[in-house]
Design a protein around this motif. Structure first.
Motif, PDB file in Angstrom:
ATOM      1  N   LEU A  33       0.908  -0.822   0.185  1.00 21.67           N
ATOM      2  CA  LEU A  33       0.278   0.394   0.254  1.00 21.67           C
ATOM      3  C   LEU A  33       0.615   1.342  -0.279  1.00 21.67           C
ATOM      4  CD1 LEU A  33      -2.532  -1.313   2.081  1.00 21.67           C
ATOM      5  CD2 LEU A  33      -3.109  -0.681   0.196  1.00 21.67           C
ATOM      6  N   ILE A  34       1.533   1.005   0.416  1.00 25.37           N
ATOM      7  CA  ILE A  34       2.729   2.494   0.609  1.00 25.37           C
ATOM      8  C   ILE A  34       3.773   2.359  -0.462  1.00 25.37           C
ATOM      9  CG2 ILE A  34       4.866   3.530   1.886  1.00 25.37           C
ATOM     10  CD1 ILE A  34       4.189   2.097   4.372  1.00 25.37           C
ATOM     11  N   GLY A  35       3.745   1.608  -0.841  1.00 23.10           N
ATOM     12  CA  GLY A  35       4.752   1.480  -2.259  1.00 23.10           C
ATOM     13  C   GLY A  35       3.699   1.881  -4.046  1.00 23.10           C
ATOM     14  N   ASN A  36       2.689   1.528  -3.751  1.00 20.75           N
ATOM     15  CA  ASN A  36       0.988   2.512  -4.098  1.00 20.75           C
ATOM     16  C   ASN A  36       1.492   3.725  -4.253  1.00 20.75           C
ATOM     17  OD1 ASN A  36      -0.395   1.701  -6.889  1.00 20.75           O
ATOM     18  ND2 ASN A  36      -2.159   2.033  -5.182  1.00 20.75           N
ATOM     19  N   GLU A  37       1.019   4.039  -2.691  1.00 18.12           N
ATOM     20  CA  GLU A  37       1.352   5.138  -2.561  1.00 18.12           C
ATOM     21  C   GLU A  37       3.008   6.622  -3.722  1.00 18.12           C
ATOM     22  OE1 GLU A  37       0.124   8.952  -1.408  1.00 18.12           O
ATOM     23  OE2 GLU A  37      -1.032   7.485  -1.756  1.00 18.12           O
ATOM     24  N   VAL A  38       3.612   5.393  -2.965  1.00 16.48           N
ATOM     25  CA  VAL A  38       4.604   6.540  -3.459  1.00 16.48           C
ATOM     26  C   VAL A  38       4.910   6.325  -4.834  1.00 16.48           C
ATOM     27  CG1 VAL A  38       7.483   6.238  -3.865  1.00 16.48           C
ATOM     28  CG2 VAL A  38       6.528   5.779  -1.414  1.00 16.48           C
ATOM     29  N   ASN A  39       4.390   5.817  -5.965  1.00 15.97           N
ATOM     30  CA  ASN A  39       4.227   5.411  -7.066  1.00 15.97           C
ATOM     31  C   ASN A  39       3.252   5.517  -8.377  1.00 15.97           C
ATOM     32  OD1 ASN A  39       6.646   3.209  -7.351  1.00 15.97           O
ATOM     33  ND2 ASN A  39       5.592   1.837  -7.103  1.00 15.97           N
ATOM     34  N   THR A  40       2.053   6.176  -7.523  1.00 18.65           N
ATOM     35  CA  THR A  40       1.203   7.075  -8.118  1.00 18.65           C
ATOM     36  C   THR A  40       0.133   8.285  -7.390  1.00 18.65           C
ATOM     37  OG1 THR A  40      -0.784   5.706  -6.667  1.00 18.65           O
ATOM     38  CG2 THR A  40       0.263   4.394  -9.157  1.00 18.65           C
ATOM     39  N   ARG A  41      -0.433   9.689  -7.952  1.00 18.61           N
ATOM     40  CA  ARG A  41      -1.084  10.398  -6.599  1.00 18.61           C
ATOM     41  C   ARG A  41      -2.489   9.741  -7.885  1.00 18.61           C
ATOM     42  NH1 ARG A  41       3.034  10.322  -4.582  1.00 18.61           N
ATOM     43  NH2 ARG A  41       3.998  12.202  -4.109  1.00 18.61           N
ATOM     44  N   ASP A  42      -3.589   9.982  -6.897  1.00 21.64           N
ATOM     45  CA  ASP A  42      -4.801   9.908  -6.862  1.00 21.64           C
ATOM     46  C   ASP A  42      -5.327  11.588  -7.316  1.00 21.64           C
ATOM     47  OD1 ASP A  42      -4.939   7.611  -6.757  1.00 21.64           O
ATOM     48  OD2 ASP A  42      -4.905   7.339  -4.969  1.00 21.64           O
ATOM     49  N   GLY A  43      -4.849  12.564  -6.737  1.00 23.71           N
ATOM     50  CA  GLY A  43      -5.337  13.619  -6.789  1.00 23.71           C
ATOM     51  C   GLY A  43      -5.557  14.442  -8.632  1.00 23.71           C
ATOM     52  N   LYS A  44      -6.255  15.297  -8.215  1.00 20.93           N
ATOM     53  CA  LYS A  44      -5.958  16.281  -9.497  1.00 20.93           C
ATOM     54  C   LYS A  44      -4.949  16.976  -9.073  1.00 20.93           C
ATOM     55  CE  LYS A  44     -10.055  19.022 -12.101  1.00 20.93           C
ATOM     56  NZ  LYS A  44      -9.182  20.324 -11.691  1.00 20.93           N
ATOM     57  N   ILE A  45      -4.834  17.293 -11.076  1.00 23.46           N
ATOM     58  CA  ILE A  45      -3.514  18.105 -11.135  1.00 23.46           C
ATOM     59  C   ILE A  45      -3.862  19.230 -10.924  1.00 23.46           C
ATOM     60  CG2 ILE A  45      -1.836  18.579 -12.666  1.00 23.46           C
ATOM     61  CD1 ILE A  45      -1.423  15.777 -13.297  1.00 23.46           C
ATOM     62  N   ILE A  46      -3.328  20.626 -10.248  1.00 20.30           N
ATOM     63  CA  ILE A  46      -3.579  22.048 -10.288  1.00 20.30           C
ATOM     64  C   ILE A  46      -2.704  22.770 -11.082  1.00 20.30           C
ATOM     65  CG2 ILE A  46      -5.736  21.906  -8.621  1.00 20.30           C
ATOM     66  CD1 ILE A  46      -3.592  22.772  -6.507  1.00 20.30           C
ATOM     67  N   SER A  47      -1.263  21.813 -10.605  1.00 22.32           N
ATOM     68  CA  SER A  47      -0.355  23.108 -11.583  1.00 22.32           C
ATOM     69  C   SER A  47       0.476  22.432 -12.019  1.00 22.32           C
ATOM     70  CB  SER A  47       0.502  24.835 -11.799  1.00 22.32           C
ATOM     71  OG  SER A  47       0.788  23.446 -10.026  1.00 22.32           O
ATOM     72  N   PHE A  48       1.887  22.249 -13.690  1.00 24.52           N
ATOM     73  CA  PHE A  48       2.368  21.299 -13.749  1.00 24.52           C
ATOM     74  C   PHE A  48       3.744  22.028 -14.635  1.00 24.52           C
ATOM     75  CE2 PHE A  48       4.174  19.204 -16.873  1.00 24.52           C
ATOM     76  CZ  PHE A  48       4.422  17.423 -16.572  1.00 24.52           C
ATOM     77  N   SER A  49       4.577  21.942 -14.405  1.00 24.02           N
ATOM     78  CA  SER A  49       5.879  22.609 -14.562  1.00 24.02           C
ATOM     79  C   SER A  49       7.047  21.731 -15.086  1.00 24.02           C
ATOM     80  CB  SER A  49       6.647  23.626 -13.941  1.00 24.02           C
ATOM     81  OG  SER A  49       6.878  23.840 -12.466  1.00 24.02           O
ATOM     82  N   TYR A  50       7.441  21.730 -16.189  1.00 22.29           N
ATOM     83  CA  TYR A  50       8.541  21.047 -16.557  1.00 22.29           C
ATOM     84  C   TYR A  50       9.563  22.265 -17.776  1.00 22.29           C
ATOM     85  CZ  TYR A  50      12.062  18.016 -19.029  1.00 22.29           C
ATOM     86  OH  TYR A  50      12.889  16.946 -19.290  1.00 22.29           O
ATOM     87  N   SER A  51      10.894  22.133 -16.670  1.00 23.57           N
ATOM     88  CA  SER A  51      12.107  22.796 -17.675  1.00 23.57           C
ATOM     89  C   SER A  51      13.054  21.771 -17.489  1.00 23.57           C
ATOM     90  CB  SER A  51      11.884  24.080 -17.036  1.00 23.57           C
ATOM     91  OG  SER A  51      12.334  23.718 -15.838  1.00 23.57           O
ATOM     92  N   HIS A  52      13.582  22.502 -18.154  1.00 22.08           N
ATOM     93  CA  HIS A  52      15.000  21.547 -19.061  1.00 22.08           C
ATOM     94  C   HIS A  52      16.018  21.974 -20.333  1.00 22.08           C
ATOM     95  CE1 HIS A  52      13.884  19.531 -23.363  1.00 22.08           C
ATOM     96  NE2 HIS A  52      12.609  20.568 -23.116  1.00 22.08           N
ATOM     97  N   GLY A  53      17.092  21.843 -20.054  1.00 18.96           N
ATOM     98  CA  GLY A  53      18.345  22.679 -21.444  1.00 18.96           C
ATOM     99  C   GLY A  53      19.430  22.204 -20.847  1.00 18.96           C
ATOM    100  N   SER A  54      20.165  23.385 -21.403  1.00 17.48           N
ATOM    101  CA  SER A  54      21.460  23.941 -21.370  1.00 17.48           C
ATOM    102  C   SER A  54      21.208  25.439 -21.613  1.00 17.48           C
ATOM    103  CB  SER A  54      22.551  22.985 -22.016  1.00 17.48           C
ATOM    104  OG  SER A  54      22.529  23.478 -23.307  1.00 17.48           O
ATOM    105  N   GLY A  55      22.662  26.053 -21.366  1.00 19.26           N
ATOM    106  CA  GLY A  55      23.013  27.341 -21.361  1.00 19.26           C
ATOM    107  C   GLY A  55      23.691  27.429 -23.201  1.00 19.26           C
ATOM    108  N   GLU A  56      23.931  26.294 -23.147  1.00 18.05           N
ATOM    109  CA  GLU A  56      24.783  26.621 -24.988  1.00 18.05           C
ATOM    110  C   GLU A  56      23.516  26.250 -25.842  1.00 18.05           C
ATOM    111  OE1 GLU A  56      27.796  26.560 -27.077  1.00 18.05           O
ATOM    112  OE2 GLU A  56      28.125  26.899 -25.059  1.00 18.05           O
ATOM    113  N   GLY A  57      22.802  25.346 -25.542  1.00 14.62           N
ATOM    114  CA  GLY A  57      21.822  24.466 -26.620  1.00 14.62           C
ATOM    115  C   GLY A  57      20.151  24.907 -25.938  1.00 14.62           C
ATOM    116  N   GLY A  58      19.368  26.179 -25.338  1.00 14.43           N
ATOM    117  CA  GLY A  58      18.754  26.803 -24.910  1.00 14.43           C
ATOM    118  C   GLY A  58      17.996  26.339 -23.564  1.00 14.43           C
ATOM    119  N   PHE A  59      16.847  26.863 -23.580  1.00 14.87           N
ATOM    120  CA  PHE A  59      16.024  26.327 -22.245  1.00 14.87           C
ATOM    121  C   PHE A  59      14.644  26.379 -22.514  1.00 14.87           C
ATOM    122  CE2 PHE A  59      14.673  26.746 -18.044  1.00 14.87           C
ATOM    123  CZ  PHE A  59      15.274  25.541 -17.269  1.00 14.87           C
ATOM    124  N   GLU A  60      13.531  25.184 -22.101  1.00 12.38           N
ATOM    125  CA  GLU A  60      13.067  25.041 -22.022  1.00 12.38           C
ATOM    126  C   GLU A  60      11.763  25.371 -20.731  1.00 12.38           C
ATOM    127  OE1 GLU A  60      11.077  23.315 -26.368  1.00 12.38           O
ATOM    128  OE2 GLU A  60      12.011  21.710 -25.247  1.00 12.38           O
TER     129      GLU A  60
END
Length: 167
Positions: A33-60
């Motif tokens: 049960l604890i392992g399942n809680e760690v691997n999933t989320r049941d709530g509704k997403i209210i915000s999501f942010s993702y950024s990636h990149g580098s100084g040389e190749g750009g940053f999104e």
């Protein structure tokens, strides 16, 4: 007399073994049960942010969030060949799509990941932040070090975010 004593001892051993088995089964169930809680989320997403990149190749940077009963996508590409800024309303189904990706790829396991390779001066990094209506969250950051399934998940997330941007 010896036979009756042996029966009592045997019965005590059986009871002890049974009690240990029940205890181990309870521990196994709790771990699952604890392992399942760690691997999933049941709530509704209210915000999501993702950024990636580098100084040389750009940053999104992508941000998806609820505002005034709408779902908003914000996108910035800094240092890219063509810098771009987008802010627009998108279909609310995209929050469900992101939630499915998070659960399908067990991204909740990433929560708390924060590793860097300080020996690399111009590498690639990422930051992921997800907030839920049940006050749970996922926060992960890496610079030249990543969670085990990061590259596969990165591609899936970016495909979905690009779909949102182009919708």
């Amino acid at each position: 007399m010896v036979n009756n004593q042996s029966k009592k001892s045997f019965n005590k051993i059986v009871v002890i073994i049974g009690a240990v088995a029940v205890l181990l089964a309870g521990i196994a169930a709790a771990i699952l049960l604890i392992g399942n809680e760690v691997n999933t989320r049941d709530g509704k997403i209210i915000s999501f942010s993702y950024s990636h990149g580098s100084g040389e190749g750009g940053f999104e940077e992508y941000m998806v969030f609820e505002k005034d009963n709408n779902v908003i996508l914000k996108y910035q590409c800094m240092g890219c060949f063509e810098e771009e800024n987008v802010e627009k309303k998108i279909d609310a189904k995209y929050l469900d799509d992101l939630a499915n990706i998070i659960n399908d790829y067990k991204i909740a396991k990433w929560d708390g990941f924060d590793q860097s390779d300080d020996g690399v001066l111009d590498g690639d990094g990422f930051t992921l932040r997800v907030k839920y209506d049940d006050e749970k969250s996922i926060e992960a950051h890496g610079y030249m070090k990543y969670p085990s399934n990061y590259k596969e998940v990165r591609d899936v997330i970016l495909d979905k975010l690009k779909e949102m941007r182009n919708s």
